[in-house]
Design a protein around this motif. Structure first.
Motif, short mmCIF file in Angstrom:
data_model
loop_
_atom_site.label_atom_id
_atom_site.label_comp_id
_atom_site.label_asym_id
_atom_site.label_seq_id
_atom_site.Cartn_x
_atom_site.Cartn_y
_atom_site.Cartn_z
N THR A 31 -9.22 -3.85 -13.38
CA THR A 31 -8.59 -3.99 -12.07
C THR A 31 -7.37 -4.90 -12.19
O THR A 31 -7.39 -5.89 -12.92
CB THR A 31 -9.58 -4.59 -11.05
N GLU A 50 -6.91 4.30 -8.90
CA GLU A 50 -7.19 4.35 -7.47
C GLU A 50 -6.71 3.07 -6.81
O GLU A 50 -6.81 1.98 -7.39
CB GLU A 50 -8.69 4.54 -7.23
N GLN A 51 -6.17 3.20 -5.61
CA GLN A 51 -5.68 2.05 -4.86
C GLN A 51 -6.77 1.56 -3.91
O GLN A 51 -7.36 2.34 -3.17
CB GLN A 51 -4.43 2.45 -4.07
N GLU A 52 -7.04 0.26 -3.93
CA GLU A 52 -8.04 -0.33 -3.04
C GLU A 52 -7.49 -1.62 -2.44
O GLU A 52 -6.36 -2.03 -2.73
CB GLU A 52 -9.35 -0.61 -3.80
N THR A 53 -8.29 -2.27 -1.60
CA THR A 53 -7.91 -3.53 -0.97
C THR A 53 -9.00 -4.56 -1.24
O THR A 53 -10.19 -4.27 -1.05
CB THR A 53 -7.71 -3.37 0.55
N LYS A 73 0.82 -1.21 0.00
CA LYS A 73 0.00 0.00 0.00
C LYS A 73 0.85 1.26 0.00
O LYS A 73 0.49 2.28 -0.60
CB LYS A 73 -0.93 -0.01 1.22
#
Length: 397
Positions: A83, A64-67, A28
């Protein structure tokens, strides 16, 4: 690293090209790691070169960074509606060069530590910035902002003064709401404000003023802003304490933090002892705060700024003013006094580390009671109760 060679790996045309079965991913915070699907393992070093890398810069426009549901970092390309686990910044990774941290000491000035640090994307909140060492933490009252920035050669920093009276829990709550309304992150919170040698008085919340200003006001401030700190992680809290914490205790006969010691009657009050107890609270608070928030990426450390440092904190008692005047040639400057706080706020080697106490930019052990986890938990529970009782009183009105 030509000497590093892994058995069973096929040669490839490029030194940085991954062998079959390996995949490059990133964490992250941008550190690159390598996953082997054949051996079911991960490692930080490139499987051929042994180098470590990190991603540079911001994500490209539209990304965009996601989990995901497994806790792995994924990247969403909103423009192309796709993605991937591959960080698009990995095309611009830089090699991680290990640099031995510079050693600082009691003669170090705050600007020495800040030299070469890029804080352009950081939001820093400092209490007590209108006088004393708070000015040298780069925040000050509105009248002094421009002159302070110019004297430091800082021309691009955005500095704003906001009013917060730590002697009023109502004011602290209002300040926190005003800060949240700005929709800003919070990367570094410095709990710096303090008073010393104050005559006995009760705040509007019915508590002794030194205890509330030095500890409970900061406790509530962090409580109100902890969601902002967590969203901004990695984030740091620095709590300014003092070596004077060693000359007191807070416990009753049942080994619980004694409220009668923290907020004594006028007859039982001694200003210097009240200050010492508040400074012990600072270290215990920082210790418990780190235990609670470090799993969420928020760390906390306590610091001692300097022995007999000459600031306006002593202004309420003529004898202390006189003693400080005599000792001034042998005390730290405000630049030196701010150094340990700045070190704990920005030093890369402290990333992810907390629950410690620093003096002269160096970790040291506080008093035995300041190290006691049960005392830290007891103070936290008492502080929560004091804040909740006064909040209930406000709502009842």
């Amino acid at each position: 690293m030509a000497a590093l060679k892994y058995a069973g790996m096929d040669d490839t045309d490029s030194e940085d090209e991954l062998p079959p079965g390996w995949e490059e991913r990133s964490t992250k915070d941008g550190w690159v790691y390598y996953a082997s699907h054949d051996e079911m393992k991960t490692q930080w070093e490139h499987p051929k070169t042994g180098k470590k890398k990190r991603c540079a810069g911001d994500l490209p426009y539209g990304w965009e960074q996601e989990t995901d549901e497994k806790g792995q970092v994924i990247y969403v390309d909103h423009i192309n509606k796709r993605t991937t686990y591959f960080d698009p910044r990995q095309a611009f990774t830089v090699e991680d060069v290990v640099v031995k941290p510079k050693r600082y000491d009691g003669n170090t000035a705050a600007l020495e530590i800040l030299q070469g640090r890029d804080l352009s994307d950081k939001v820093i909140l400092i209490t007590g910035g209108n006088s004393g060492i708070g000015e040298f933490h780069k925040i000050t009252g509105s009248n002094g902002i421009n002159s302070l920035l110019e004297s430091f050669g800082i021309h691009k920093a955005r500095v704003e003064a906001m009013m917060c009276d730590l002697a009023s829990l109502r004011s602290v709550r209002e300040f926190a709401e005003s800060y949240k309304a700005k929709k800003l992150p919070l990367h570094i919170l410095v709990c710096n404000a303090a008073v010393c040698t104050q005559p006995w008085r009760l705040t509007e919340d019915g508590l002794e003023s030194t205890f509330q200003i030095c500890h409970l006001g900061h406790f509530l401030l962090v409580q109100c802003l902890q969601d902002v700190l967590r969203r901004s992680a990695p984030a740091r809290v620095v709590v300014v304490s003092s070596e004077s914490h060693r000359f007191t205790d807070l416990l009753d006969s049942c080994s619980k933090v004694d409220m009668a010691l923290l907020s004594p009657t006028k007859k039982e009050y001694w200003s210097m002892l009240a200050y010492n107890r508040a400074k012990l609270c600072n270290i215990l608070f920082s210790k418990e705060l780190h235990r609670r928030l470090s799993p969420h990426g928020v760390t906390s450390n306590a610091v001692h700024p300097g022995n007999m440092m000459y600031t306006s904190i002593h202004r309420s008692w003529w004898l202390m003013t006189f003693l400080f005047s005599l000792a001034r040639p042998f005390t730290k400057s405000m630049q030196q006094g701010a150094a340990t706080t700045v070190y704990c706020a920005v030093a890369p080697e402290l990333e992810g580390l907390g629950g410690m106490y620093f003096n002269n930019c160096f970790r040291c052990l506080p008093s035995i009671q300041a190290q006691d986890q049960s005392s830290a938990s007891s103070l936290w529970e008492l502080s929560e109760r004091l804040v909740a009782e006064r909040s209930a009183g406000i709502q009842a009105l």
